[in-house]
Motif scaffolding. Structure first.
Motif, PDB file in Angstrom:
ATOM      1  N   GLN A 195      -3.312   4.078  -3.370  1.00  0.00           N
ATOM      2  CA  GLN A 195      -3.371   4.930  -2.179  1.00  0.00           C
ATOM      3  C   GLN A 195      -4.317   6.069  -2.504  1.00  0.00           C
ATOM      4  N   HIS A 227       0.803  -1.215   0.000  1.00  0.00           N
ATOM      5  CA  HIS A 227       0.000   0.000   0.000  1.00  0.00           C
ATOM      6  C   HIS A 227       0.847   1.282   0.000  1.00  0.00           C
ATOM      7  N   THR A 228       2.168   1.171   0.152  1.00  0.00           N
ATOM      8  CA  THR A 228       3.015   2.372   0.148  1.00  0.00           C
ATOM      9  C   THR A 228       4.114   2.350  -0.907  1.00  0.00           C
ATOM     10  N   HIS A 261      -5.781   9.179  -0.232  1.00  0.00           N
ATOM     11  CA  HIS A 261      -5.883   9.855   1.061  1.00  0.00           C
ATOM     12  C   HIS A 261      -6.319  11.301   0.853  1.00  0.00           C
TER      13      HIS A 261
END
Length: 126
Positions: A67, A5-6, A69
């Motif tokens: 991702q 996820h990063t 955000h």
């Protein structure tokens, strides 16, 4: 350690941090070239995580390693990254080509210095 996820953020930050560190290094010999090569090789190694962990059975057109955000509330600005099947390979290709570009033997100034200047070539024509 699962960095699925990063990983795309890592792929953005490694060259950015490397560029800042290279800007702070003293210009001694080939230190800058070796540093740039090291940063691009680390980036390439990180890109190899994408095809290794990509779910090839996923629905076509869906994003992976995504991702999403909220970054700034007003206006609604989001930090949204993801790759699909085609863009994943383009990221890997970029990571593969970067070390060869940073380790090329000639720099633009060396190449420009070895060629004849327009004024010298014009004087030969007269």
């Amino acid at each position: 350690m699962n960095i699925d996820h990063t990983i795309l953020t890592v792929l953005i930050l490694v060259p950015l941090v490397g560029a800042v560190l290279l800007a702070l290094l003293p210009d001694k010999g080939r230190l800058m070239q070796w540093g740039a090569l090291a940063v691009t090789l680390i980036t390439f190694i990180c890109t190899l995580h994408l095809p290794a962990r990509y779910d090839y059975s996923a629905v076509a057109g869906s994003f992976q390693f995504e991702q999403n955000h909220e970054w700034i509330n007003s206006p609604a600005i989001r930090y949204h990254l993801g790759v699909d099947g085609l863009s994943m390979w383009l990221v890997v290709l970029t990571g593969f080509l970067a070390p060869s570009a940073s380790s090329s033997p000639g720099t633009p100034s060396a190449i420009a210095g070895s060629s004849s200047t327009p004024s010298s070539s014009c004087s030969r024509l007269r």
